[in-house]
Motif scaffolding. Structure first.
Motif, PDB file in Angstrom:
ATOM      1  N   LEU A 186       0.829  -1.187   0.082  1.00 31.29           N
ATOM      2  CA  LEU A 186      -0.024  -0.164   0.015  1.00 31.29           C
ATOM      3  C   LEU A 186       1.083   1.176  -0.283  1.00 31.29           C
ATOM      4  CD1 LEU A 186      -2.767  -0.990   2.562  1.00 31.29           C
ATOM      5  CD2 LEU A 186      -3.048  -0.856  -0.151  1.00 31.29           C
ATOM      6  N   GLN A 187       2.067   1.207   0.726  1.00 34.70           N
ATOM      7  CA  GLN A 187       2.968   2.596   0.888  1.00 34.70           C
ATOM      8  C   GLN A 187       3.360   2.818  -0.487  1.00 34.70           C
ATOM      9  OE1 GLN A 187       5.556   1.400   3.855  1.00 34.70           O
ATOM     10  NE2 GLN A 187       4.432   2.356   5.286  1.00 34.70           N
ATOM     11  N   ARG A 188       3.988   1.592  -1.255  1.00 36.91           N
ATOM     12  CA  ARG A 188       4.421   1.891  -2.675  1.00 36.91           C
ATOM     13  C   ARG A 188       3.230   2.512  -3.642  1.00 36.91           C
ATOM     14  NH1 ARG A 188       8.892  -0.961  -4.252  1.00 36.91           N
ATOM     15  NH2 ARG A 188      10.477  -1.140  -2.589  1.00 36.91           N
ATOM     16  N   GLY A 189       1.987   1.860  -3.445  1.00 32.97           N
ATOM     17  CA  GLY A 189       0.853   2.293  -4.177  1.00 32.97           C
ATOM     18  C   GLY A 189       0.586   4.066  -4.069  1.00 32.97           C
ATOM     19  N   VAL A 190       0.732   4.271  -2.693  1.00 35.03           N
ATOM     20  CA  VAL A 190       0.399   5.835  -2.464  1.00 35.03           C
ATOM     21  C   VAL A 190       1.581   6.499  -3.179  1.00 35.03           C
ATOM     22  CG1 VAL A 190       0.516   7.222  -0.519  1.00 35.03           C
ATOM     23  CG2 VAL A 190      -0.749   5.266  -0.355  1.00 35.03           C
ATOM     24  N   MET A 191       2.725   6.061  -3.226  1.00 33.70           N
ATOM     25  CA  MET A 191       3.810   6.747  -3.671  1.00 33.70           C
ATOM     26  C   MET A 191       3.655   6.859  -5.319  1.00 33.70           C
ATOM     27  SD  MET A 191       7.175   5.028  -1.970  1.00 33.70           S
ATOM     28  CE  MET A 191       8.476   6.226  -3.153  1.00 33.70           C
ATOM     29  N   VAL A 192       2.946   5.833  -6.038  1.00 31.97           N
ATOM     30  CA  VAL A 192       2.579   5.908  -7.099  1.00 31.97           C
ATOM     31  C   VAL A 192       1.674   6.979  -7.480  1.00 31.97           C
ATOM     32  CG1 VAL A 192       1.949   4.684  -9.347  1.00 31.97           C
ATOM     33  CG2 VAL A 192       3.462   3.670  -8.010  1.00 31.97           C
ATOM     34  N   ILE A 193       0.561   6.844  -6.637  1.00 34.33           N
ATOM     35  CA  ILE A 193      -0.483   7.745  -6.701  1.00 34.33           C
ATOM     36  C   ILE A 193      -0.031   9.308  -6.402  1.00 34.33           C
ATOM     37  CG2 ILE A 193      -2.772   8.510  -5.522  1.00 34.33           C
ATOM     38  CD1 ILE A 193      -3.216   5.474  -5.034  1.00 34.33           C
ATOM     39  N   ALA A 194       0.664   9.578  -5.403  1.00 35.76           N
ATOM     40  CA  ALA A 194       1.222  10.856  -5.121  1.00 35.76           C
ATOM     41  C   ALA A 194       1.968  11.401  -6.409  1.00 35.76           C
ATOM     42  CB  ALA A 194       2.235  10.671  -4.024  1.00 35.76           C
ATOM     43  N   VAL A 195       2.831  10.546  -7.177  1.00 37.12           N
ATOM     44  CA  VAL A 195       3.432  11.022  -8.191  1.00 37.12           C
ATOM     45  C   VAL A 195       2.820  11.350  -9.349  1.00 37.12           C
ATOM     46  CG1 VAL A 195       5.275  10.264 -10.226  1.00 37.12           C
ATOM     47  CG2 VAL A 195       5.734   9.568  -7.962  1.00 37.12           C
TER      48      VAL A 195
END
Length: 317
Positions: A186-195
């Motif tokens: 989920l943390q990786r997914g949030v990073m992708v969404i943030a970018v």
């Protein structure tokens, strides 16, 4: 000496003028936005919603991580003792392990206690009566101390498994490892969404500044005719982008705060059903600074990209 003093005075005069110019543009750009409250609010809402999504997901994941951290106390290691170990030695070993660094508490379960518990929980009481010997080993349950990392807990279990009285050691935290894996995903997914949403903020600010440039086209041409450099013309638009990013960050934090407040009641009710005192926590001070920093930088970057592109196309004839 007089030349050095004159050079120092010139530098001070230059920096003071530069500071005054930036202060003037700073408040001038704010006044321009204040004159158009509807458009400013609409842009701030778009940026705020865009920034609120990754910020809110980040806050929720941190709460899940904090909850899993509190569950680490439920991760126990079961030490299955060899059949040759007597009950007295097993109790002494449990006391020795209880004084060991990194161990919160230990519980000794004799072979008879293990059989009685298995008989009660399994429902095979009559079938167990036909056995000549008790097949279950004595067990020492070891609860690691709280606030230990996963590597420290695994190292502790490895050391305990090498004890001569221990036949096998098993760490009951596979479910916790799976939860950690989900949190990392989920943390990786949030990073992708943030970018991706950062690009959306840049595009939003860039489009707004582009419309502002087109509306002030004649003014820009006049400034170029009287010799104003591009840096002077560009400066108000850059500060406008900065203000858009700042106001969007404020809106994002408001959205996140309202969302967390709306979830606080149901989460507390659910935690009460499990006899837990867990409560949601909002964004940390550092995370709030990150939201402001991201909004300001993205707003400035969007303004810089669009001004650099369109300003060179506007030339007096």
């Amino acid at each position: 000496m007089p030349r050095a003093a004159a050079s120092s005075d010139r530098r001070q005069t230059f920096f003071s003028r530069l500071l005054e110019e930036h202060a003037r543009v700073f408040f001038f750009s704010l006044g321009k936005l204040w004159q158009n409250p509807a458009g400013t609010l609409l842009t701030a809402l778009v940026i705020g919603i865009t920034l609120a999504l990754p910020a809110g997901l980040h806050a929720l994941i941190n709460n899940v991580d904090k909850l899993s951290y509190s569950w680490e106390g439920a991760a126990q290691s079961s030490l299955f003792l060899k059949d040759s170990v007597s009950a007295e030695r097993g109790k002494d070993l449990a006391r020795e392990l209880n004084a060991r660094p990194g161990v919160a508490r230990t519980t000794y379960i004799s072979r008879d206690q293990a059989l009685a518990e298995f008989r009660k929980l399994s429902g095979f009481g009559e079938a167990l009566d036909i056995l000549d010997n008790n097949p279950l080993p004595a067990v020492i349950t070891v609860t690691p101390m709280h606030k230990q990392s996963r590597d420290e807990i695994n190292a502790l279990v490895t050391d305990l498994s090498n004890l001569p009285e221990v036949d096998m050691a098993k760490l009951d935290q596979k479910w916790l490892e799976r939860l950690y894996g989900i949190i990392d995903l989920l943390q990786r997914g949030v990073m992708v969404i943030a970018v991706l949403l950062s690009l959306a903020v840049i595009v939003t600010v860039a489009n707004t500044i582009r419309l502002d440039i087109q509306a002030r086209r004649e003014e820009i041409i006049v400034m170029k005719l009287i010799g104003a450099p591009n840096s002077f013309i560009r400066r108000p638009f850059l500060y406008t982008g900065l203000w858009y990013g700042f106001t969007g960050s404020v809106v994002a934090l408001i959205f996140v705060g309202v969302g967390m407040a709306a979830l606080t009641g149901p989460v507390q009710n659910l935690a009460g059903l499990y006899e837990s005192n867990f409560s949601l926590s909002g964004l940390s001070f550092f995370a709030v600074l990150q939201v402001f920093g991201a909004g300001i930088v993205l707003g400035w970057l969007g303004a810089f990209l669009t001004v650099s592109r369109h300003l060179s196309k506007i030339e007096p004839h």
